[in-house]
Design a protein around this motif. Structure first.
Motif, PDB file in Angstrom:
ATOM      1  N   ASN A   1       0.861  -1.177  -0.073  1.00 28.97           N
ATOM      2  CA  ASN A   1       0.206  -0.096   0.102  1.00 28.97           C
ATOM      3  C   ASN A   1       0.824   1.375   0.051  1.00 28.97           C
ATOM      4  O   ASN A   1       0.205   2.355  -0.087  1.00 28.97           O
ATOM      5  CB  ASN A   1      -1.020   0.193   1.113  1.00 28.97           C
ATOM      6  CG  ASN A   1      -2.141   0.533   0.877  1.00 28.97           C
ATOM      7  OD1 ASN A   1      -2.667   0.261  -0.196  1.00 28.97           O
ATOM      8  ND2 ASN A   1      -2.895   1.537   1.637  1.00 28.97           N
ATOM      9  N   ASN A   2       2.039   1.148   0.025  1.00 23.58           N
ATOM     10  CA  ASN A   2       3.016   2.422  -0.026  1.00 23.58           C
ATOM     11  C   ASN A   2       4.413   1.781  -0.322  1.00 23.58           C
ATOM     12  O   ASN A   2       4.655   0.756  -0.239  1.00 23.58           O
ATOM     13  CB  ASN A   2       3.092   3.239   1.327  1.00 23.58           C
ATOM     14  CG  ASN A   2       3.840   2.502   2.581  1.00 23.58           C
ATOM     15  OD1 ASN A   2       4.949   2.178   2.579  1.00 23.58           O
ATOM     16  ND2 ASN A   2       2.662   1.994   3.395  1.00 23.58           N
ATOM     17  N   PRO A   3       5.085   3.031  -0.927  1.00 23.21           N
ATOM     18  CA  PRO A   3       6.470   2.559  -1.257  1.00 23.21           C
ATOM     19  C   PRO A   3       7.447   1.846  -0.284  1.00 23.21           C
ATOM     20  O   PRO A   3       7.914   0.658  -0.777  1.00 23.21           O
ATOM     21  CB  PRO A   3       6.955   3.675  -1.778  1.00 23.21           C
ATOM     22  CG  PRO A   3       5.581   4.736  -2.001  1.00 23.21           C
ATOM     23  CD  PRO A   3       4.853   4.320  -0.908  1.00 23.21           C
ATOM     24  N   PHE A   4       7.663   2.344   0.881  1.00 22.16           N
ATOM     25  CA  PHE A   4       8.434   1.676   1.886  1.00 22.16           C
ATOM     26  C   PHE A   4       8.077   0.308   2.304  1.00 22.16           C
ATOM     27  O   PHE A   4       8.831  -0.548   2.304  1.00 22.16           O
ATOM     28  CB  PHE A   4       8.551   2.503   3.077  1.00 22.16           C
ATOM     29  CG  PHE A   4       9.575   2.043   4.030  1.00 22.16           C
ATOM     30  CD1 PHE A   4      10.588   2.254   3.975  1.00 22.16           C
ATOM     31  CD2 PHE A   4       8.758   1.410   5.369  1.00 22.16           C
ATOM     32  CE1 PHE A   4      11.679   1.465   5.091  1.00 22.16           C
ATOM     33  CE2 PHE A   4       9.740   1.080   6.227  1.00 22.16           C
ATOM     34  CZ  PHE A   4      11.139   1.124   6.210  1.00 22.16           C
ATOM     35  N   ALA A   5       6.730   0.266   2.625  1.00 20.61           N
ATOM     36  CA  ALA A   5       6.326  -1.136   3.096  1.00 20.61           C
ATOM     37  C   ALA A   5       6.465  -2.319   1.916  1.00 20.61           C
ATOM     38  O   ALA A   5       6.866  -3.400   2.114  1.00 20.61           O
ATOM     39  CB  ALA A   5       4.977  -1.214   3.612  1.00 20.61           C
TER      40      ALA A   5
ATOM     41  N   THR B   1       8.674  -2.156  -0.524  1.00 17.06           N
ATOM     42  CA  THR B   1      10.222  -2.474  -0.690  1.00 17.06           C
ATOM     43  C   THR B   1      10.573  -3.650   0.420  1.00 17.06           C
ATOM     44  O   THR B   1      11.108  -4.443   0.107  1.00 17.06           O
ATOM     45  CB  THR B   1      10.852  -1.243  -0.397  1.00 17.06           C
ATOM     46  OG1 THR B   1      10.501  -0.510  -1.545  1.00 17.06           O
ATOM     47  CG2 THR B   1      12.398  -1.493  -0.579  1.00 17.06           C
ATOM     48  N   ILE B   2      10.090  -3.254   1.815  1.00 12.65           N
ATOM     49  CA  ILE B   2      10.275  -4.415   2.711  1.00 12.65           C
ATOM     50  C   ILE B   2       9.642  -5.615   2.252  1.00 12.65           C
ATOM     51  O   ILE B   2      10.528  -6.788   2.364  1.00 12.65           O
ATOM     52  CB  ILE B   2       9.802  -3.850   4.133  1.00 12.65           C
ATOM     53  CG1 ILE B   2      10.408  -2.562   4.551  1.00 12.65           C
ATOM     54  CG2 ILE B   2       9.953  -4.833   4.998  1.00 12.65           C
ATOM     55  CD1 ILE B   2      11.875  -2.644   4.497  1.00 12.65           C
ATOM     56  N   ARG B   3       8.689  -5.701   1.726  1.00 13.78           N
ATOM     57  CA  ARG B   3       7.871  -7.055   1.292  1.00 13.78           C
ATOM     58  C   ARG B   3       8.526  -7.786   0.330  1.00 13.78           C
ATOM     59  O   ARG B   3       9.069  -8.812   0.388  1.00 13.78           O
ATOM     60  CB  ARG B   3       6.674  -6.512   0.909  1.00 13.78           C
ATOM     61  CG  ARG B   3       5.717  -7.959   0.528  1.00 13.78           C
ATOM     62  CD  ARG B   3       4.402  -7.301  -0.151  1.00 13.78           C
ATOM     63  NE  ARG B   3       4.691  -6.634  -1.417  1.00 13.78           N
ATOM     64  CZ  ARG B   3       4.890  -7.184  -2.695  1.00 13.78           C
ATOM     65  NH1 ARG B   3       4.890  -8.734  -2.729  1.00 13.78           N
ATOM     66  NH2 ARG B   3       5.278  -6.789  -3.842  1.00 13.78           N
ATOM     67  N   GLN B   4       9.311  -6.842  -0.642  1.00 18.26           N
ATOM     68  CA  GLN B   4      10.154  -7.584  -1.692  1.00 18.26           C
ATOM     69  C   GLN B   4      11.216  -7.946  -1.383  1.00 18.26           C
ATOM     70  O   GLN B   4      11.819  -8.914  -1.533  1.00 18.26           O
ATOM     71  CB  GLN B   4      10.281  -6.304  -2.787  1.00 18.26           C
ATOM     72  CG  GLN B   4       8.920  -6.152  -3.903  1.00 18.26           C
ATOM     73  CD  GLN B   4       9.134  -4.915  -4.570  1.00 18.26           C
ATOM     74  OE1 GLN B   4      10.056  -4.003  -4.287  1.00 18.26           O
ATOM     75  NE2 GLN B   4       8.427  -4.774  -5.569  1.00 18.26           N
ATOM     76  N   LEU B   5      12.101  -7.219  -0.459  1.00 21.28           N
ATOM     77  CA  LEU B   5      13.248  -7.666   0.219  1.00 21.28           C
ATOM     78  C   LEU B   5      13.181  -8.986   0.927  1.00 21.28           C
ATOM     79  O   LEU B   5      13.974  -9.814   0.870  1.00 21.28           O
ATOM     80  CB  LEU B   5      13.914  -6.904   1.153  1.00 21.28           C
ATOM     81  CG  LEU B   5      14.282  -5.493   0.595  1.00 21.28           C
ATOM     82  CD1 LEU B   5      14.803  -4.210   1.565  1.00 21.28           C
ATOM     83  CD2 LEU B   5      15.540  -5.710  -0.670  1.00 21.28           C
ATOM     84  N   ASN B   6      11.908  -9.074   1.741  1.00 24.51           N
ATOM     85  CA  ASN B   6      11.827 -10.242   2.427  1.00 24.51           C
ATOM     86  C   ASN B   6      11.426 -11.766   1.408  1.00 24.51           C
ATOM     87  O   ASN B   6      12.323 -12.578   1.845  1.00 24.51           O
ATOM     88  CB  ASN B   6      10.459  -9.874   3.220  1.00 24.51           C
ATOM     89  CG  ASN B   6      10.045 -11.148   4.137  1.00 24.51           C
ATOM     90  OD1 ASN B   6      10.839 -11.489   5.074  1.00 24.51           O
ATOM     91  ND2 ASN B   6       8.960 -11.790   4.147  1.00 24.51           N
ATOM     92  N   LYS B   7      10.840 -11.292   0.384  1.00 20.93           N
ATOM     93  CA  LYS B   7      10.582 -12.318  -0.476  1.00 20.93           C
ATOM     94  C   LYS B   7      12.098 -12.864  -1.097  1.00 20.93           C
ATOM     95  O   LYS B   7      12.251 -13.991  -1.432  1.00 20.93           O
ATOM     96  CB  LYS B   7       9.463 -12.036  -1.644  1.00 20.93           C
ATOM     97  CG  LYS B   7       8.970 -13.206  -2.138  1.00 20.93           C
ATOM     98  CD  LYS B   7       7.624 -12.935  -2.961  1.00 20.93           C
ATOM     99  CE  LYS B   7       7.030 -14.361  -3.008  1.00 20.93           C
ATOM    100  NZ  LYS B   7       5.433 -13.892  -3.746  1.00 20.93           N
TER     101      LYS B   7
END
Length: 631
Positions: free
Chosen positions: A408-412, A414-420
């Motif tokens: 829902n926002n750029p920062f969160a 990005t964290i989702r993508q880094l986690n995956k």
């Protein structure tokens, strides 16, 4: 572009279903509002709903019969090289009574039989019936652009453009447990799966021969063969050939006797298509969707820039969350099996609004799967060419997993993508590709299913299917990952979405990137022509850089998404708790586990929702479908 359905009865019991043909045909009215008719003989019935695109006269109506009445056809789609094929047929002494591609297809099948399929450039699903031999040929196009469902038992063979048409023949309705298990992992159902037990989708590039006592399916086009060729030329030569093939494909797809426009999202793919169409037409209408008050999801700035650059008459439809909510019931009603790609909603809205101006629209679908346009393709490139930066990201998995994640926002995000990325780094090649292709793990999926449902899932069969789907992945190869996307994501998700949502409004959408000559060329290209450390869809961007404003290049990839999390946490919260995922309903339904559903809802409404909104949306889509078609 139309809707087709039909039945081949194998015996007297099967013949009792023939009166249902009219009901099944009427169920497809939205796909073809211009004409309806059926053909019936002792054991076979064919139904057709027409959307008139070529030869608007009644002579083009279907079912269409050969001159002497021996052959019958119902056809959904377009044959873009029909004029060339018509000349070939005329040279063989064949005369015509219409100007449409249906009659050309009919005569091609009479002359060449199943071998005619290799000569066709277009997208299609059809049934061709030889009355004298009592034999039916059904076929689907190379990439599954047009749908074709079918059901067979000892009494009958039934087919249709949509599952809802087949259900009108009185099938016993049971949820296919393996299909549900697959759907919850992918958010869509690739062929041959359907959510109703016993109903299948004909695989892309396949045909079926139906006789009184047998149904035999065969493959006439193999996507894997296109990856065996290797382009040996230089990069600039490849750019020139790509430009030639795409321009040629678009010229083929501009043949129409009704108004035509393009979808223009502001991304590279639709922008390239719109720019090339604008060069070949006098006055182009372009169409896009925007979101009021949700700038993170809104791309109209880029679409407007492209429209101004190419000189099109641009139509922007700004939607609020309330507008999306208003579209929801009708949109869900047009899926006759669950489908959880939330971008279907704006495509539904865009198609309805576009149809007010034109009857045919060209889109940029297919480019991501051909040239490596998704974020996961860049992630795979980094995984397989990992340096110090990638290894550092992978080593911080515990950090990424502890931080808030959402789309829902750029920062969160990005964290989702880094986690995956960190999770994928630990896996082998096949599992890396599968993880990035799926939205939910097998473990998370089983947590949502009831003990009753888990007891009837054939997990071994699923593993066999998955292993077969991944069998071509031998190592760190982007081409092999793209092949999987073309086999699963393209036909099961992207093309199904566009066909269902556009045909809900009798709008024909044509996809120039999926001309089979262009696909074969794209799949022959070296991987570094497509994705490198700095760019996705490299050759597509470079080949048409002079056609578009610079601002649309090298910006973050943005799918045709909706602000789904905000919507689910607010406008739809009450219906989630009291309707779709109500504990009493879940218990009575028997498909899902209440504890697993409760945990998912808790995550959705927390400050760290992750991908929970996508999983809840998948459940909503299933529940709506179940209540409409299975309850």
């Amino acid at each position: 572009m139309c809707g087709i359905t039909g039945i081949f009865a194998f015996n007297e019991i099967g013949r009792f279903n023939l009166p249902n043909l009219s009901l099944a045909t009427e169920e497809l009215a939205h796909r073809g509002p211009d004409h309806q008719n059926i053909y019936v003989d002792d054991y076979v019935g064919l139904g057709h709903r027409r959307l008139s695109i070529l030869d608007l006269s009644s002579a083009g109506n279907q079912p269409m019969s050969s001159h002497e009445g021996r052959y019958q056809i119902v056809f959904n789609g377009e044959i873009f090289n029909f004029q060339q094929l018509r000349k070939e047929l005329v040279s063989n002494g064949i005369s015509f009574k219409t100007e449409c591609d249906t009659e050309v297809l009919l005569q091609m099948l009479i002359l060449y039989g199943e071998k005619a399929l290799d000569k066709l450039n277009g997208f299609f699903a059809f049934a061709f019936y030889d009355v004298q031999k009592q034999e039916m040929l059904l076929a689907r196009d190379r990439y599954g652009i047009k749908p074709l469902y079918y059901f067979e038992d000892e009494d009958r063979f039934i087919f249709g453009s949509e599952l809802k048409a087949i259900l009108k023949f009185g099938l016993e309705k049971k949820v296919d447990s393996n299909a549900l298990y697959t759907y919850l992992q992918l958010n869509y159902l690739p062929a041959p799966l359907s959510m109703v037990q016993g109903v299948k989708k004909l695989m892309p590039g396949n045909f079926a021969i139906v006789k009184k006592k047998s149904v035999v399916t065969k493959t006439w086009y193999k996507l894997a063969d296109t990856f065996d060729q290797r382009f040996e030329g230089a990069y600039d030569e490849a750019k020139e050939k790509l430009s030639f093939l795409l321009n040629q494909s678009i010229e083929r797809r501009l043949v129409s006797d009704v108004p035509l426009g393009t979808f223009l999202s502001g991304g590279v793919d639709s922008s390239v298509i719109s720019a090339l169409v604008a060069e070949k037409t006098d006055h182009l209408h372009t169409f896009s969707i925007g979101y009021k008050g949700h700038s993170y999801f809104d791309e109209t700035e880029y679409a407007n820039a492209v429209a101004k650059h190419i000189g099109s008459e641009h139509h922007v439809f700004q939607l609020s969350l309330d507008d999306l909510y208003a579209y929801l019931p009708k949109m869900l009603g047009h899926f006759s099996e669950p489908f959880a790609d939330s971008s279907a909603l704006p495509v539904y809205a865009l198609s309805q609004l576009t149809k007010e101006k034109v009857t045919v629209a060209l889109s940029g679908d297919g480019a991501d799967e051909l040239f490596g346009g998704y974020n996961k393709h860049a992630a795979l490139h980094r995984l397989w060419n990992a340096g110090m930066k990638e290894k550092a990201v992978a080593s911080l998995g515990s950090l990424w997993s502890s931080l808030p994640k959402s789309r829902n926002n750029p920062f969160a995000n990005t964290i989702r993508q880094l986690n995956k990325f960190s999770a994928a780094y630990k896996l082998d090649y096949k599992e890396q590709v599968w993880l990035l292709a799926s939205l939910q793990s097998a473990r998370a999926t089983t947590d949502l299913l009831s003990n009753e449902m888990l007891g009837i899932i054939d997990f071994e069969a699923f593993d066999v299917w998955k292993d077969e789907a991944l069998s071509h992945i031998k190592g760190p190869s982007l081409s092999q990952a793209l092949q999987l996307d073309q086999q699963l994501v393209l036909q099961g998700d992207m093309l199904h979405k566009v066909d269902s949502m556009s045909m809900a409004h009798a709008l024909e959408v044509r996809v120039p990137f999926l001309d089979h000559e262009l696909v074969a060329f794209a799949n022959s290209l070296p991987e570094h022509y497509k994705v490198n450390g700095k760019m996705k869809k490299r050759i597509l961007q470079d080949a048409f850089r002079d056609k578009l404003p610079e601002k649309i290049y090298n910006r973050p990839k943005h799918g045709f998404e909706v602000p789904l999390l905000n919507w689910l946490q607010n406008q739809l919260k009450s219906e989630i708790n009291n309707k779709w995922l109500n504990p009493d309903f879940i218990e009575s339904q028997g498909c899902f586990d209440n504890e697993g559903i409760a945990a998912l809802k808790k995550k959705l409404f927390s400050s760290n929702p992750g991908d929970s909104h996508a999983h809840v949306w998948a459940l909503i889509c299933f529940q709506e479908w179940w209540q409409r078609f299975m309850k």
